[in-house]
Structure formats: structure tokens, C-alpha cells
Scaffold this motif. Structure first.
Motif: not given
Length: 948
Positions: A36-45, A87-95
DNA sequence: AAGGTCACG
DNA sequence: GACGTACGTGACCTTG
């Protein structure tokens, strides 16, 4: 034109949920999930890249939800109450999402107790008011209320869905809702929203809502119009649920006057300083973006004319997420048991803990003195951070021989204190194989492990039923390791021995213990890397994230709670039963003319059919006469007294050995309660199973058996509460097979078997109702004329005629069966309404019996499995719902497939009942909207028997 | 360890 | 013509 300001407001929280579900499960070099972080990064980009293009941003800010509560919860306590945990493997992605935003040097708006939607609305209005154009980067329908054209010095507001690369302006909103944006709130108020738990008007969906608002021009006018409408369901609903709609209108109204923590001017986008961004991209291994930053090609820090869509990294396109394109597994070196570390000092432990925090994902395994998690003592803990990168922390080795020197170990309480922050940290995922066990062991040391992942559950969600003889379909670690990693780990018996020579794990020498224990964590880590990516590809995410994984801590807690049983009452029953068994045994021996072992079916068969010459003895393939209940009942009906006596003897022996004796022995001496262990992977259909002792088969059908239920009791001042789903499988069959007659009957609260009898026979008598009940169940299990004939005591021909008639009356059932089988043959698995798969590898077997057996199981699995999914969802939501209602003292103790048993203070009963009923009745929502209501029956009493 | 039986949904 | 006869479980007993 040149000085026209354009503010982009990124709805970050909504974006990352969508990105999480649509992008492949990438991990960074440290093993942290970062899809999700990767997707978010490309979107901001991409957004930053559009700086100064015609419709691009001059100002940009990200808005995130800070907390789940807002003023809406004060108005309506059920607001967003059905929201599942992320989802639990999303939680560490919030920070990490915050890190990414900072890496772009973008302003981040995060206000406690204010929802992101309200913040966005307030900023959008403020910016438009001073003449700026505004683009809201989101596809949330609630935000569509804000869309509008610019006029008279007010800026325009539109939306941008970056995943579909689509602008949403006034025409798009009008197309979606059939009304102007100003009226979208009115439409939303009528239709409600099951995800946010906004009630709306029951039975009114998007179409009716749009139509009503378009016709009458406002919510109030639409509601007022009900008075003049023709008599209809709609009219009734509009009048009856008017208050719901008015409440909903308030809930969907965006708050547009929140204080703005960051001034609009500070959101100016001046290009992105490359330094922090490069650091961030490097840390997470986003190499393709890093390369672009280095070369300046398409870098967001300068204007570019490259087409962003064309430069996308191929592996990140959502369309390819489900087609097998996944991050290749890093090549794993073979397991090397000599590489493991035995951790014996606090310094070394601290290094492992620090590395685990950096890795953000750690496999954990606990070693204990016994198998039972509720009473076993902790002997050691192992951690794994990567292949062969694992350690064992011994804690209680060498304790039994007080004269021998104990090996060097860190003190237990020191270790617990050091591990607790790691095991409880939101930022680090803890992976286990059957982690429910470790949860229970560690809970007794005050550690609430979270967030968690479980390789056993992953295997179950992906591969339930896949094993066939010789291949093995279990979900145990050794089996999974051999199947997926081609590696046989050290077996427990290899280190501890078996039988009389077995030693407790605490007596295993440290070098050997380290090899075994660290290997388990290592293998678990490897299995996780192997299995987790399959979830998204094979479509197991929803069941894993929304049903099975959230259940792990819930079931763990139920196991720890246990249930009180009245030992004295059981002991009295044991004595009574023993006396009666003795008497019966004497009578049986007299009737037989000799002494023999009544409990031996072999000896009994020979006595009954050879010695006493009773007719109708049938030998099975083992060459032994069958003496089961149905055979003995037939003999008893023919007047054979010995058969009657044996039946009584069997009933009492069963009750005594399996229940009254065994349950006394199962009382935990420390807690004084009985703690069952639930298996989350026990039944192929998704049901739980219960062992040691099995509390899912406590007698209820006979009066004598119910005495055992009377021994299950609450603590002083409490009661037991039993809540059952009524006829849930038949209701689901009516929904899934779409049988109008059955659905109507359930809707009207009719007796479903009587209704079936009426459809089948035209009249309802005791006999036709009983036959109808048998047929209804036969349908759920996959029917054969012989089976039904046997049950009803009729000829197979007659049974066939009944089946034919049933299918004539309920043609949906026949279609359902045909479609289910067709689909299972084609795909190899059946599926529940929530997407749980069960595999049927023998569905095309050449062996007819085997094939037909698979077919019957395949017909049943979606129904039984959907029922299991529903009660599991109810269980996962139950404790938070009770807590929200201020009911801290209600304990959930048992699950028996369609029943939940609670213990609670007598004074809480009236408050708890409606909460329990609501959670159970609504458990399918919002994923699945059933066309039949789910009926709940609740009883309370001073024993489990009395609660029914 | 396997087969038979029976407790539950 | 044989196969075996309703789905899903777990525990206990006897026997080999």
C-alpha cells in the motif's frame, strides 16, 4: 490564468485501503509489507509531477484519519460499528504512509476526533471561498456532495479517482446519483450505508433513493410525500423509518467549518526536495522510482512531458495484481541449524529485539512444559527474522534436577519485560504457526501479542480439503514444511523422545533445544513468505482478513475463560450411572446365558445373531455383525429384551465415560474451570472443532443426557446465556438456492418444516411435518433415494418420488445443486458466500462411492461453511460491541456451531441481550446482504440446560 | 492404529 | 453388476 490557484486534497486513509486491496503484497528488504505504501508513493509522485500543468496542483496537502471517533458517534453510537479492524499487514504501513508524506515534504493534516472527510470539506470550502479551484483526490461517495462549478469568485470543486484516472465533476455525480451534488446528502440519507452503519430507510437502495429525491427535490419533501402515496411496502417503510432517515441525514452531512490547523498558504507546492525522498525510496527498496529520481527522468521535482502511465513499473499495475504477477520469493538458502543463536544474555536479546523492530516482521514460537496452553509453563521463546536468521531464548531449562548446574539464562521476568514492547508493538507483525497457542501462553505473562499472522490459518484458507491420501492435506508445521519448502524439520519426538522415555522440553540440552526451537521459528518465517503472497492471487484475502484471522485472539480468550462445571453433580451422576450399568450388565449376561464383554461389538454380535439366533444380522467388510443403534432398535422392536438392555447400557456407559467421568478430570486445578481447545482448522468447511475436552457434543437430545448440561453453571451472581441461530443452514439454503416459498416462510416467521409439509403434501400433520423435516435436512446433506428411504422407513421408489416432488416445488434447490457441482468439477473447489474455498480433489474420481461422497460433501460445504463464516464474524465483533455498550463483565465462553454461550452478571442480562442479538443477526453485513432474516433465540438460566 | 459406536450441530 | 448409502466433527472402547 497564470495565478489561478488549485488546491489538491488527498484523502490518504481511503486511498491506502484501496491500494492495499488492489496491489500485490510487496515487502521491502527488511520484510515489512509495503504494497500500500508503494501505491501511495507512486500516486503522490504522479500528483507532484503534474505541478503547474493545466489542471495540476499549485497547492497540495494530505488528510489522514487520526482516530475512529467523531461527533457522529455522539449522535449515533452504532456509527461505523460494523467496521472491521484494518488488515494486520496494513497496520504497520500506517506509520510508513506518514513517512512517505514527509519524504515528499508535503503538509499532512491529521486532527484527533475529526474525520478526514470533514477536514477535507472544511479545507475545500475555505479554498473555494477565496476563489481557488479544488480537487479532492478520492472516490468516496460522501465527498461527492462537495462537487460544484466555480462561479462569482468561488472556485470549482471536483474529484479525482487516481486508480481509474477519472475526474468526477458535476455531470459524473449527477449520473451516479441522479441528482445535483447538493442533493447527494439527501439520497445518501435515504439509502443508508452498511459499511458505515448508517441506517437509511430499510429496503431503500440507491435507485429508489435517487428517484424519490429527484422527484420531490428534498429529503423532507420525499418523506412528506409518503402520506399521499398508494398503499405499498415503500410507503410503510418511509413512514415507519422516517426517524432513521432524519438521523442519517445528520450523519452524512459533512462538517464544513472545522478549524484549519495548517493555513492554506502553507500548502504551496514548490517542488519536492530530493534528499529526504531518496532516503525513503532507498530504505524501502523502491528502486525503479529511485532510479527515476537520480536521472531526473520524470522526477516530481521538475516538470516533465513524459507520460506517467507509460513509465509505471509493470508489476504494480492493479490489473495485474491478481494474475500471478507477484514479487518473486527471495531465494532462500537451505535450512542450516548450525546458524541459530542461543540467546543467554540481556545484551544479545536487546540486539535481537532492535533488529526485529527494524524488520517490522518477526516469526515467534514459544516452547512449553506441556501441550495444554492454559496450564503449561513457558520454557523458552524463539524468534526468526529471516532464513537461518533465528534464535532461541531459553527461560526455564534444567530446572528439574536441583543439584545439577542450570545453564545460563536470562531471568524470566526480565525477558518478558524486554519482549513485551516488541510483541505488543503495532509496528511489528508477529507471525506464528498456530499462534493462538502462543497468545494463550504469553497472555498468562501479561503480554497481548498484536498484530498477528498465522501460517496454519493461511494454509487452511488456501488449501482446505486439498490433501488426498498419501499426499497429506493437514496444516501442521512439519507437513507444511515438507510440502512447501521441501524440508523436514526436527520432530518434537526427535528431541524429547516418546512414551515413557519422553523428557519435558525444559530438560533438552540448550544446543539441541536451540536447533529445534529456532528452526520452528525459521520455518514459520519461510512458510509465511511462501503462503502470504498466494492469498491475494488466489482470492483468500477476504476470508483470512475478515473472518479467520480476527477470530484468533477471540477464540484464545474464550479458551482462557473456560466454563465452570459442578464437580459434585457430575460425581453423583457417575455413581448413579455406575450402579445402573452394573445392574444392566448382570441382566444382559443372564439373557445371553453367559458372561461376555458387553462393550465389545464383536462379542455382542456373535451372541445376538449366532448364539441367540436373532434374524437380520449383517456382516460388514470386516466380517463382523453390525450392532449399532438402528440394528438394536429393530431387534428391540421385535421383542428382544437383550437389545433394549444393551441400548440402555450403551447410553449410560457413553455418558459416564465420555462426560461425567471425563469432565471431572478436565477441571483445571488452578482456575477451577474446564478449558476446551478450539481448532480453527479442524473442519474442512470452516467450522471450528473442540477438543480436550470436546464441549461441542455435550448431550441435549435426551432427558438423561441433559442432566450433564445442568452441571455447566455460572459463578455466583451470574447466569449463563445461550444464543442460537435458528435454522441457519436452511435459511442460507433458501437464500443461496433462491427459493421464494422458503424465503417467504422465514420472512413471516413460519414453522419451516410445516411449510415444507404443506408444499409437499398439501396438509400439515405430525407425520407429514416430521417427514418434511427429514427431507429438509437430507437436502442440505446431498440426497440419495436409498438414504432417504432408510431414514423414513419407506421404499427407495417412494423416496425417489418424494425427492422429485421436492424439486418440483422448490426448483431453485435442484438448480443450486447442479450449479454447485458443475462449478466444483470445473474449478476443483466450492465456495461460501464470503469466498471460503473447500477443495474436492475426488470430485471426478472413477470410484463411484468416492465420487458421490465428494459430491454430497460439495453440496453441503457452501451452506455449512457460510454458516460457519457468519458465526465467526459475529464472534469477532461481539466483545467490542459489548464493550461499546458498557458491558465489560460479559464473557463469551463457548461456540457450538450455531450457538454462543456467555456468562454474565444477572443485572446485565437485559442490556446484553439486544447487543448479542444484533451482532449475531447482522453478522453477514456489510459483505453479504441476505434475502432472509437471521433468526436468533436467546435464553438464560442458572445452568446451560436452563439457558435453552 | 483401526474399527465400531455414539455424543453434538 | 458392485460399490454403499446424508454433511461436518471428537472421544471412548475393544481388538489386533
Amino acid at each position: 490564468m497564470a495565478d489561478k490557484q488549485h488546491l489538491y486534497l488527498v484523502d490518504g486513509s481511503a486511498y491506502i485501503f484501496r491500494a492495499y486491496h488492489r496491489l500485490p503484497p510487496l515487502t521491502n528488504p527488511e520484510g515489512t509489507p509495503v504494497g500500500a505504501v508503494y501505491g501511495y508513493t507512486t500516486m503522490l509522485w504522479k500528483l507532484a509531477e503534474d505541478l503547474h500543468t493545466a489542471d495540476g496542483p499549485t497547492h497540495l496537502a494530505v488528510v489522514l484519519d487520526k482516530s475512529s471517533k467523531s461527533f457522529r458517534n455522539d449522535i449515533y453510537d452504532q456509527y461505523k460499528a460494523n467496521r472491521p479492524e484494518p488488515p494486520e499487514d496494513l497496520r504497520p504501513q500506517f506509520p510508513l504512509i506518514r513517512d512517505a508524506t514527509r519524504a515528499f515534504s508535503l503538509p499532512l493534516v491529521e486532527e484527533p476526533d475529526v474525520e478526514a472527510d470533514d477536514m477535507i470539506a472544511s479545507y475545500a470550502r475555505a479554498a473555494a471561498a477565496q476563489g481557488w479551484d479544488v480537487t479532492i483526490v478520492s472516490s468516496d461517495k460522501d465527498l461527492m456532495q462537495l462537487v460544484g462549478p466555480g462561479k462569482d469568485g468561488t472556485g470549482a470543486i471536483d474529484m479525482l479517482d487516481t486508480m481509474k484516472n477519472a475526474r468526477i465533476g458535476v455531470p459524473e455525480v449527477e449520473e451516479k446519483f441522479g441528482v445535483a451534488p447538493e442533493l447527494v446528502g439527501d439520497v445518501l440519507a435515504l439509502m443508508g450505508d452498511s459499511v458505515d452503519n448508517i441506517p437509511g430507510i430499510f429496503g431503500v437502495g440507491p435507485k429508489t433513493a435517487s428517484k424519490l429525491i429527484a422527484e420531490h427535490g428534498s429529503l423532507t419533501a420525499a418523506l412528506d410525500s409518503a402520506a399521499e402515496m398508494k398503499k405499498s411496502k415503500l410507503k410503510e417503510r418511509l413512514i415507519e423509518h422516517r426517524a432513521d432517515a432524519e438521523l442519517s441525514r445528520v450523519l452524512v452531512t459533512l462538517k464544513e467549518d472545522c478549524p484549519l490547523p495548517i493555513p492554506l498558504e502553507d500548502m504551496k507546492l514548490e517542488g519536492v526536495p530530493p534528499g529526504p525522498l531518496a532516503d525513503f525510496l532507498t530504505a524501502h527498496g523502491f528502486t525503479s522510482l529511485l532510479r527515476r529520481l537520480d536521472t531526473g527522468a520524470g522526477s516530481p521535482s521538475r516538470k516533465t512531458d513524459l507520460n506517467p502511465a507509460k513509465q509505471e513499473n509493470a508489476g504494480t499495475k492493479p490489473a495485474e495484481a491478481g494474475t500471478g504477477n507477484r514479487q518473486p520469493l527471495p531465494d532462500m538458502p537451505p535450512v542450516d541449524r548450525t546458524a541459530y543463536t542461543c540467546v543467554q544474555t540481556a545484551d544479545v536479546l536487546q540486539q535481537w529485539i532492535d533488529r526485529a523492530f527494524a524488520a517490522r516482521l518477526v516469526a515467534v514460537d514459544t516452547e512449553t512444559s506441556a501441550l495444554d496452553a492454559i496450564s503449561a509453563d513457558l520454557v523458552g521463546v524463539s524468534l526468526a527474522l529471516g532464513p537461518n536468521d533465528a534464535c532461541y531464548i531459553p527461560l526455564a531449562h534444567g530446572g528439574s534436577d536441583m543439584f545439577a548446574e542450570r545453564p545460563e539464562q536470562i531471568a524470566l521476568d526480565t525477558t518478558i519485560a524486554m519482549l513485551k514492547p516488541l510483541l505488543e508493538s503495532d509496528a511489528v507483525v508477529k507471525v506464528g504457526q498456530n499462534i493462538k497457542y502462543d497468545l494463550n501462553v504469553l497472555a498468562r505473562h501479561g503480554i497481548a501479542v498484536s498484530p498477528i499472522e498465522d501460517t496454519m490459518i493461511l494454509s487452511f484458507v488456501l488449501d482446505a480439503g486439498r490433501g488426498t491420501d498419501g499426499i497429506g492435506g493437514g496444516h501442521g508445521m512439519d507437513e507444511l514444511s515438507v510440502r512447501h519448502l521441501g524440508h523436514a524439520p526436527l520432530a518434537f519426538k526427535d528431541v524429547c523422545g516418546t512414551g515413557k522415555k519422553a523428557i519435558p522440553f525444559g530438560e533438552v540440552p540448550l544446543d539441541r533445544a536451540t536447533e529445534y526451537a529456532a528452526e520452528d521459528a525459521d520455518v514459520t518465517w519461510r512458510l509465511y513468505k511462501h503462503l502470504k503472497p498466494r492469498l491475494a492471487i488466489e482470492g483468500g484475502t477476504r476470508v483470512y482478513e475478515r473472518v479467520d484471522r480476527p477470530l484468533i485472539p477471540v477464540v484464545a480468550r474464550m479458551e482462557r475463560e473456560g466454563i465452570k462445571v459442578d464437580r459434585a453433580a457430575l460425581s453423583r451422576l457417575s455413581e448413579e450411572f455406575a450402579a445402573q450399568i452394573g445392574t444392566l450388565e448382570k441382566q444382559i449376561h443372564e439373557l445371553a446365558g453367559e458372561e461376555f464383554t458387553v462393550g465389545s461389538p464383536k462379542q455382542l454380535g456373535d451372541i445376538l445373531f449366532d448364539k441367540l439366533g436373532h434374524k437380520g444380522g449383517k456382516k460388514g467388510k470386516s466380517g463382523q455383525y453390525s450392532t449399532d443403534q438402528s440394528v438394536l432398535e429393530r431387534l428391540a422392536g421385535d421383542g428382544a429384551e437383550i437389545a433394549t438392555k444393551v441400548l440402555e447400557w450403551r447410553q449410560l456407559s457413553k455418558l459416564k465415560s465420555t462426560y461425567t467421568d471425563a469432565l471431572q478430570a478436565a477441571i483445571n486445578p488452578t482456575t477451577g474451570r474446564v478449558h476446551t481447545s478450539y481448532s480453527l482448522v479442524g473442519a474442512q468447511t470452516g467450522r471450528l472443532s473442540s477438543t480436550d475436552p470436546n464441549l461441542q457434543n455435550i448431550p441435549i437430545r435426551t432427558a438423561i443426557g441433559r442432566q450433564i448440561r445442568e452441571a455447566f453453571v455460572p459463578e455466583e451472581g451470574n447466569v449463563l446465556l445461550a444464543a442460537d441461530y435458528s435454522q441457519i443452514e436452511l435459511r442460507l439454503a433458501a437464500h443461496m438456492a433462491d427459493v421464494p416459498a422458503l424465503k417467504e416462510a422465514f420472512e413471516a416467521g413460519e414453522d419451516i418444516h410445516a411449510r415444507t409439509a404443506k408444499e409437499m403434501y398439501g396438509e400439515v400433520t405430525r407425520d407429514t411435518r416430521a417427514a418434511a423435516k427429514t427431507i429438509n435436512f437430507a437436502i442440505l446433506y446431498g440426497i440419495s433415494r436409498w438414504g432417504l428411504a432408510g431414514r423414513l422407513g419407506i421404499e427407495p421408489d417412494e423416496a425417489q418420488a418424494m425427492i422429485t416432488r421436492y424439486f418440483e416445488r422448490f426448483p431453485g434447490i435442484q438448480k443450486y445443486i447442479a450449479h454447485t457441482l458443475e462449478s466444483v468439477r470445473e474449478r476443483g473447489y466450492s465456495e461460501t458466500l464470503f469466498g471460503r474455498k473447500t477443495w474436492f480433489p475426488r470430485i471426478e474420481s472413477k470410484n463411484q462411492a468416492e465420487r458421490q461422497g465428494s459430491e454430497r460433501a460439495a453440496i453441503n460445504a457452501p451452506i455449512q461453511g457460510t454458516s460457519a463464516d457468519i458465526i465467526k464474524r459475529a464472534m469477532a465483533r461481539m466483545m467490542p460491541a459489548l464493550a461499546d455498550a458498557g458491558l465489560q463483565n460479559v464473557r463469551m465462553l463457548l461456540q457450538v456451531h450455531d450457538e454462543l454461550v456467555f456468562e454474565l452478571p444477572e443485572g446485565d442480562v437485559d442490556a446484553a441481550k439486544p447487543v448479542i442479538e444484533r451482532v449475531m443477526a447482522e453478522a453477514a453485513l456489510p459483505s453479504v446482504k441476505l434475502s432472509v432474516p437471521l433468526g436468533i433465540e436467546i435464553g438464560t438460566g442458572k445452568s446451560w440446560d436452563a439457558a435453552h
